[in-house]
Design a protein around this motif. Structure first.
Motif, short mmCIF file in Angstrom:
data_model
loop_
_atom_site.label_atom_id
_atom_site.label_comp_id
_atom_site.label_asym_id
_atom_site.label_seq_id
_atom_site.Cartn_x
_atom_site.Cartn_y
_atom_site.Cartn_z
N THR A 1 39.33 45.85 51.22
CA THR A 1 39.91 47.20 51.20
C THR A 1 38.91 48.33 51.41
N GLU B 1 47.47 46.74 41.79
CA GLU B 1 47.52 46.88 43.26
C GLU B 1 48.87 47.44 43.70
N ILE C 1 47.42 51.10 44.00
CA ILE C 1 46.70 51.03 45.28
C ILE C 1 47.63 51.09 46.48
N ARG C 2 48.71 50.31 46.47
CA ARG C 2 49.53 50.19 47.68
C ARG C 2 50.14 51.52 48.13
N TRP D 1 47.40 53.32 49.84
CA TRP D 1 47.04 52.61 51.07
C TRP D 1 48.01 52.98 52.20
N TYR E 1 40.98 56.78 45.69
CA TYR E 1 40.93 55.46 45.05
C TYR E 1 39.94 55.46 43.89
N GLU F 1 48.71 44.00 53.95
CA GLU F 1 49.03 44.44 52.59
C GLU F 1 49.06 43.27 51.62
N VAL G 1 45.56 42.42 50.73
CA VAL G 1 45.03 43.38 49.75
C VAL G 1 45.49 43.01 48.35
#
Length: 297
Positions: free
Chosen positions: A33, A81, A85-86, A89, A98, A189, A192
């Motif tokens: 990532t 995540e 995060i997603r 992202w 982040y 994805e 990740v």
């Protein structure tokens, strides 16, 4: 004081092995990532604390408590995540976003662990099954030997996973160049998400084998993150063997500086040496996988 040197070296190697496992997790997330997971050390804490909770408070047998503790930590890693995060992202967030979000996660997780499990140090019995090993004047206990054996197994298993399995090669392709990986049909994805799950798995395993040695509590994650990050930098971010070497360097330096100088200045010595090493080897001892991105673009 020199009589203690073998003991200090053994302790440094054992602690360094855990830092190395944590560094591998940091490197896996970073390679996939480009993100530094500042909550990585909290997975070590959660692995140990949840296993101790299932054993001591729920009353599960130790092997089952360990399995539940590791699974719980992996689920938490996947949720981080998915929830944190997603969405960033998909929106193409900047790197500093982040950083802030994972700092926030690293602040929230210990507090949740304190509220949900407790603030007192927790531990559980040593695994047993392995003999103690006498190394001169130093004794490598059964649990310390478990730490080293698990570290070797983790390194060998990960090398095999990334080199020989289709899923591992897909993760490596995503790490090298996510755009090309997406063009080739690799679900980036999902890779990740897997990187966070795998990072949580590794640190949770480190946490459960380490907890019988020194116990664990809600606020141990920060030190684990910092030492793991230093190990990853020294070894070459994302390089599996380099992470272990970096962890051993940090562990031995920490043990020696605490004994021969002072625990007050221990961190200053470690990061002073890190400063010198990075001047000599800016990319670390081993080549980081992330460097391949620049060759492929």
């Amino acid at each position: 004081m020199m009589d203690l040197l073998p003991v200090l070296l053994v302790n440094g190697v054992v602690f360094g092995a855990i830092y190395g496992i944590n560094a591998i997790g940091l490197g896996i997330v970073y390679n996939t990532t480009g993100i530094i997971n500042f909550a990585q050390g909290d997975f070590v804490m959660l692995g140990g604390m949840t296993a101790a909770y299932f054993y001591g408070h729920v009353g599960l047998p130790l092997p089952l408590a360990i399995v539940f503790g590791v699974i719980s930590t992996v689920i938490i890693g996947l949720l981080i995540e998915r929830i944190v995060i997603r969405p960033l992202w998909r929106r193409g967030a900047k790197d500093w976003t982040y950083v802030f979000m994972l700092f926030a996660v690293a602040t929230v997780l210990p507090n949740l662990a304190m509220l949900g499990i407790g603030r007192d140090p927790l531990t559980f019995p040593s695994f047993g099954g392995l003999p103690s090993v006498q190394l001169g004047t130093a004794t490598l206990s059964s649990q310390a030997l478990w730490v080293l054996v698990v570290t070797v197994v983790v390194v060998v298993a990960l090398q095999g996973f990334f080199d020989r399995t289709l899923l591992g090669k897909a993760m490596k392709a995503t790490a090298i160049n996510p755009r090309v990986a997406a063009w080739l049909g690799i679900p980036v994805e999902r890779m990740v998400a897997m990187s966070f799950g795998l990072a949580a798995l590794l640190s949770a395993i480190g946490g459960v084998v380490f907890t019988p040695l020194i116990s664990t509590q809600f606020d141990t994650g920060v030190a684990m993150t910092l030492n793991g990050f230093a190990a990853a930098i020294i070894g070459g971010m994302g390089n599996i063997r380099g992470a272990i070497v970096g962890g051993l360097v940090i562990g031995v330096l920490q043990s020696l500086s605490t004994a021969f100088i002072s625990s007050v200045y221990g961190d200053a010595v470690i990061y002073g040496v890190l400063f010198v090493l990075l001047i000599i080897w800016p990319a670390g001892f081993f080549r980081p996988l992330i460097e391949l991105q620049h060759e492929e673009i």
